[in-house]
Design an enzyme around this catalytic site. Structure first.
Site, PDB file in Angstrom:
ATOM      1  N   HIS A 199       0.830  -1.216   0.000  1.00 41.97           N
ATOM      2  CA  HIS A 199       0.000   0.000   0.000  1.00 41.97           C
ATOM      3  C   HIS A 199       0.859   1.259   0.000  1.00 41.97           C
ATOM      4  CE1 HIS A 199      -4.238   1.485   1.332  1.00 41.97           C
ATOM      5  NE2 HIS A 199      -4.091   1.451   0.034  1.00 41.97           N
ATOM      6  N   HIS A 234      -3.338   2.124  12.438  1.00 36.04           N
ATOM      7  CA  HIS A 234      -2.810   1.449  11.228  1.00 36.04           C
ATOM      8  C   HIS A 234      -3.290   0.002  11.275  1.00 36.04           C
ATOM      9  CE1 HIS A 234      -0.261   0.634   7.875  1.00 36.04           C
ATOM     10  NE2 HIS A 234       0.937   0.748   8.417  1.00 36.04           N
ATOM     11  N   LYS A 272     -13.027   7.472  18.192  1.00 35.74           N
ATOM     12  CA  LYS A 272     -12.589   7.023  16.868  1.00 35.74           C
ATOM     13  C   LYS A 272     -13.134   5.616  16.683  1.00 35.74           C
ATOM     14  CE  LYS A 272      -9.806   9.602  14.360  1.00 35.74           C
ATOM     15  NZ  LYS A 272      -8.503  10.164  14.632  1.00 35.74           N
ATOM     16  N   MET A 274     -13.021   2.157  14.988  1.00 33.34           N
ATOM     17  CA  MET A 274     -11.950   1.432  14.300  1.00 33.34           C
ATOM     18  C   MET A 274     -12.463   0.692  13.069  1.00 33.34           C
ATOM     19  SD  MET A 274      -9.300   2.270  15.670  1.00 33.34           S
ATOM     20  CE  MET A 274      -9.109   3.474  16.937  1.00 33.34           C
ATOM     21  N   PHE A 276     -12.799   2.339  10.262  1.00 34.08           N
ATOM     22  CA  PHE A 276     -13.449   3.359   9.428  1.00 34.08           C
ATOM     23  C   PHE A 276     -12.464   4.486   9.120  1.00 34.08           C
ATOM     24  CE2 PHE A 276     -17.065   1.236  11.267  1.00 34.08           C
ATOM     25  CZ  PHE A 276     -17.929   1.166  10.194  1.00 34.08           C
ATOM     26  N   HIS A 278      -9.951   6.673   6.169  1.00 31.82           N
ATOM     27  CA  HIS A 278      -8.665   6.376   5.526  1.00 31.82           C
ATOM     28  C   HIS A 278      -7.999   7.682   5.139  1.00 31.82           C
ATOM     29  CE1 HIS A 278      -5.693   4.556   2.867  1.00 31.82           C
ATOM     30  NE2 HIS A 278      -5.924   3.460   3.572  1.00 31.82           N
ATOM     31  N   ARG A 287     -10.985  -2.358  -1.187  1.00 32.57           N
ATOM     32  CA  ARG A 287     -10.580  -3.643  -0.604  1.00 32.57           C
ATOM     33  C   ARG A 287     -11.638  -4.140   0.382  1.00 32.57           C
ATOM     34  NH1 ARG A 287      -5.103  -1.930   2.125  1.00 32.57           N
ATOM     35  NH2 ARG A 287      -6.572  -0.322   2.796  1.00 32.57           N
ATOM     36  N   ASP A 331      -9.936  -3.090   7.135  1.00 36.07           N
ATOM     37  CA  ASP A 331      -9.845  -3.723   8.450  1.00 36.07           C
ATOM     38  C   ASP A 331     -11.211  -4.062   9.036  1.00 36.07           C
ATOM     39  OD1 ASP A 331      -7.042  -3.709   8.623  1.00 36.07           O
ATOM     40  OD2 ASP A 331      -7.086  -1.564   9.062  1.00 36.07           O
ATOM     41  N   ARG A 356       2.007  -8.108   4.526  1.00 39.36           N
ATOM     42  CA  ARG A 356       2.694  -6.842   4.229  1.00 39.36           C
ATOM     43  C   ARG A 356       4.211  -7.017   4.170  1.00 39.36           C
ATOM     44  NH1 ARG A 356       0.662  -1.676   4.375  1.00 39.36           N
ATOM     45  NH2 ARG A 356      -1.151  -2.717   3.460  1.00 39.36           N
ATOM     46  N   ARG A 375      15.841  12.324   5.655  1.00 40.71           N
ATOM     47  CA  ARG A 375      16.144  13.231   6.756  1.00 40.71           C
ATOM     48  C   ARG A 375      15.475  14.566   6.451  1.00 40.71           C
ATOM     49  NH1 ARG A 375      16.452  17.129  10.145  1.00 40.71           N
ATOM     50  NH2 ARG A 375      18.131  17.032  11.695  1.00 40.71           N
TER      51      ARG A 375
HETATM   52  C1  LIG Z   1      -7.259   6.080   9.170  1.00 39.33           C
HETATM   53  C2  LIG Z   1      -7.169   7.402   9.951  1.00 39.33           C
HETATM   54  C3  LIG Z   1      -5.992   7.295  10.927  1.00 39.33           C
HETATM   55  C4  LIG Z   1      -6.924   8.524   8.956  1.00 39.33           C
HETATM   56  O1  LIG Z   1      -6.663   9.674   9.700  1.00 39.33           O
HETATM   57  P1  LIG Z   1      -6.722  11.118   9.021  1.00 39.33           P
HETATM   58  O2  LIG Z   1      -6.335  11.059   7.603  1.00 39.33           O
HETATM   59  O3  LIG Z   1      -5.942  12.026   9.887  1.00 39.33           O
HETATM   60  O4  LIG Z   1      -8.288  11.419   9.153  1.00 39.33           O
HETATM   61  P2  LIG Z   1      -9.154  12.466   8.341  1.00 39.33           P
HETATM   62  O5  LIG Z   1      -8.359  13.711   8.129  1.00 39.33           O
HETATM   63  O6  LIG Z   1      -9.736  11.794   7.159  1.00 39.33           O
HETATM   64  O7  LIG Z   1     -10.332  12.743   9.358  1.00 39.33           O
HETATM   65  C5  LIG Z   1     -11.340  13.667   9.026  1.00 39.33           C
HETATM   66  C6  LIG Z   1     -12.325  13.760  10.159  1.00 39.33           C
HETATM   67  O8  LIG Z   1     -13.009  12.508  10.271  1.00 39.33           O
HETATM   68  C7  LIG Z   1     -12.857  11.999  11.575  1.00 39.33           C
HETATM   69  N1  LIG Z   1     -12.638  10.573  11.497  1.00 39.33           N
HETATM   70  C8  LIG Z   1     -11.813   9.928  10.637  1.00 39.33           C
HETATM   71  N2  LIG Z   1     -11.857   8.617  10.877  1.00 39.33           N
HETATM   72  C9  LIG Z   1     -12.715   8.450  11.907  1.00 39.33           C
HETATM   73  C10 LIG Z   1     -13.143   7.318  12.602  1.00 39.33           C
HETATM   74  N3  LIG Z   1     -12.678   6.104  12.298  1.00 39.33           N
HETATM   75  N4  LIG Z   1     -14.019   7.464  13.613  1.00 39.33           N
HETATM   76  C11 LIG Z   1     -14.474   8.679  13.939  1.00 39.33           C
HETATM   77  N5  LIG Z   1     -14.093   9.794  13.308  1.00 39.33           N
HETATM   78  C12 LIG Z   1     -13.218   9.683  12.312  1.00 39.33           C
HETATM   79  C13 LIG Z   1     -11.625  12.664  12.117  1.00 39.33           C
HETATM   80  O9  LIG Z   1     -11.621  12.700  13.540  1.00 39.33           O
HETATM   81  C14 LIG Z   1     -11.718  14.035  11.523  1.00 39.33           C
HETATM   82  O10 LIG Z   1     -12.643  14.797  12.255  1.00 39.33           O
HETATM   83  P3  LIG Z   1     -12.356  16.328  12.578  1.00 39.33           P
HETATM   84  O11 LIG Z   1     -12.223  16.982  11.229  1.00 39.33           O
HETATM   85  O12 LIG Z   1     -13.538  16.733  13.370  1.00 39.33           O
HETATM   86  O13 LIG Z   1     -11.068  16.336  13.355  1.00 39.33           O
HETATM   87  C15 LIG Z   1      -8.488   7.646  10.701  1.00 39.33           C
HETATM   88  O14 LIG Z   1      -9.556   7.630   9.781  1.00 39.33           O
HETATM   89  C16 LIG Z   1      -8.712   6.676  11.824  1.00 39.33           C
HETATM   90  O15 LIG Z   1      -8.224   6.864  12.939  1.00 39.33           O
HETATM   91  N6  LIG Z   1      -9.473   5.559  11.566  1.00 39.33           N
HETATM   92  C17 LIG Z   1      -9.667   4.540  12.552  1.00 39.33           C
HETATM   93  C18 LIG Z   1      -8.474   3.588  12.581  1.00 39.33           C
HETATM   94  C19 LIG Z   1      -8.420   2.712  11.373  1.00 39.33           C
HETATM   95  O16 LIG Z   1      -9.410   2.103  10.969  1.00 39.33           O
HETATM   96  N7  LIG Z   1      -7.218   2.591  10.814  1.00 39.33           N
HETATM   97  C20 LIG Z   1      -6.968   1.725   9.676  1.00 39.33           C
HETATM   98  C21 LIG Z   1      -6.695   2.543   8.449  1.00 39.33           C
HETATM   99  S1  LIG Z   1      -6.581   1.500   7.013  1.00 39.33           S
END
Ligand SMILES: CC(C)(COP(=O)(O)OP(=O)(O)OC[C@H]1O[C@@H](n2cnc3c(N)ncnc32)[C@H](O)[C@@H]1OP(=O)(O)O)[C@@H](O)C(=O)NCCC(=O)NCCS
Length: 388
Positions: A199, A234, A272, A274, A276, A278, A287, A331, A356, A375
């Site tokens: 990825h 992640h 948050k 989990m 959800f 990306h 996927r 996930d 991975r 760096r």
């Molecule tokens: C994947 C992740 C880390 C991406 O983070 P990111 O790019 O910084 O998130 P975004 O900028 O898209 O978030 C936009 C908004 O949606 C919210 N949001 C994103 N994912 C969310 C989630 N799973 N649950 C609740 N709120 C969520 C964020 O808090 C943010 O809100 P804000 O603008 O009020 O702060 C994040 O979506 C997340 O923590 N997901 C849950 C963990 C997960 O499933 N990880 C596996 C990834 S493949």
């Protein structure tokens, strides 16, 4: 005649959020491309690979660098099978750590296992391309054996030998659970490994590349990758997604609460959720749809006790989309799918490692073959000119 100055587009445009290196291109790669609707491994789209390839073929594609011919695939498969066994000293050292720290997370134990493998790998310190290709294959072959040894030792059961009559996915399941999976289960595991293989510059791969860029060895880089993948934002999300669904199921048992009320409470607590969201895919992670279809197929075959997780997952997913416009990532269906296959939840992220490892090794080799130390700079925001 004087004309009104139009508002500057710079002053009205929403500033680009670059925290967490969002929206930044930080390097080049020939391994993988990610767009809003495609995930491409060396030119092949993931939906095509999930439908028509096996994980062994994808591993060859990612690590060796091209689609294998039938003869190359057979040779690769035989070579990997021949490398599955892990020396008894390594298993004993790892088992001693598991026994001494029985509550350690399997991801931490796997990180230790890969580190021990490095100590015993005679080519550990060589970053030459041919040595790195051999090490990539050894890691691919041996990581399932380590995962199995960790799980069996945690359960106080004898560690199993790899079964070379089984493909990569089925052997992984056998080593972990002591049960030979059905053809459908093995295929579903195989598809999940294909979907998880690579990825681009995700957090763990970027970690591997940073470590490799210092000219450190492949095993050190992979240990760093495992550490980064462990986090719930992640790879750890596949475990947390299933734990969350179990919480919803428990709290809603006997009509005590509805999934809708559970979700509204979670939103009010600003949790948050989990599985959800990306960083890259803002209109959904395709996927997730692929894996959900396979998981649902098995659940329907297994009956109501298995199907109920997919029904609950669909409800949670619909509420998340309606209220937050956030889609599930891979996930989310992964958690439910592994759960109905009887895989212990703390092993979900180690399975992600088993897939991975292909992407990590490809990126480590790519980094070493055209290296400049990674760096970047930081913008300092602390005080200046203080006197001690
Ligand atoms: C994947 C992740 C880390 C991406 O983070 P990111 O790019 O910084 O998130 P975004 O900028 O898209 O978030 C936009 C908004 O949606 C919210 N949001 C994103 N994912 C969310 C989630 N799973 N649950 C609740 N709120 C969520 C964020 O808090 C943010 O809100 P804000 O603008 O009020 O702060 C994040 O979506 C997340 O923590 N997901 C849950 C963990 C997960 O499933 N990880 C596996 C990834 S493949």
């Amino acid at each position: 005649m004087a004309t009104a100055t139009p508002p500057s587009p710079v002053s009205v445009a929403k500033p680009v959020d670059t925290r967490g290196l969002a929206n930044q291109v930080v390097g080049e790669t020939k391994v993988c491309a990610v767009t809003q609707s495609e995930l491409i491994y060396r030119g092949f789209e993931i939906a095509d690979l999930a439908e028509n390839a096996t994980f062994e073929g994808v591993a060859h594609l990612v690590i060796v660098g091209h689609k294998p011919t039938a003869a190359e695939l057979a040779a690769f498969d035989a070579e990997i099978k021949g490398m599955r066994a892990v020396e008894k000293t390594v298993i004993d050292q790892l088992a001693a750590v598991v026994k001494a720290a029985p509550h350690a997370h399997p991801m931490s134990l796997l990180r230790t296992g890969v580190s021990i493998l490095g100590h015993h790998d005679k080519e550990c310190e060589s970053n030459a391309p041919d040595a790195e290709l051999r090490k990539s294959k050894r890691l691919l072959a041996k990581i399932p054996t380590l995962i199995g040894a960790i799980q069996r030792t945690i359960e106080g059961k004898p560690v199993l030998e790899p079964d070379n009559s089984l493909g990569h996915a089925a052997n992984l399941m056998w080593l972990m659970t002591g049960r030979k999976p059905s053809e459908l289960e093995a295929r579903i595991m195989d598809v999940s490994l294909i979907l998880y293989a690579e990825h681009d510059f995700n957090a763990s791969t970027f970690t591997c590349r940073c470590i490799a860029s210092t000219e450190a060895d492949m095993h050190s880089a992979v240990c760093g990758g495992i550490g980064a993948l462990k986090g719930p934002l992640h790879g750890g999300a596949n475990e947390m997604a299933m734990e969350m669904l179990k919480d919803v199921d428990r709290d809603c048992a006997g009509g005590k609460m509805t999934p809708e009320a559970w979700m509204q409470r979670a939103f009010a607590e600003k949790r948050k959720l989990m599985g959800f969201g990306h960083r890259v895919y803002k209109n959904g992670d395709h996927r997730a749809g692929i894996l959900r279809r396979w998981g649902l197929k098995l659940a329907e075959k297994m009956g109501p006790d298995a199907k109920k997780w997919f029904d609950l997952g669909d409800k949670v997913q619909a509420i998340m989309l309606k209220d937050k416009n956030i889609h599930p990532n891979v996930d989310f269906p992964c958690g439910m799918t592994y759960f109905i296959m009887g895989i212990p939840v703390p092993q979900y992220t180690p399975i992600f490692v088993a897939a991975r490892i292909t992407g990590w090794c490809a990126h480590i080799m790519e980094q070493h073959q055209n290296n400049r130390i990674i760096r970047p700079l930081a913008e300092y925001q602390g005080p200046m000119n203080l006197k001690w």
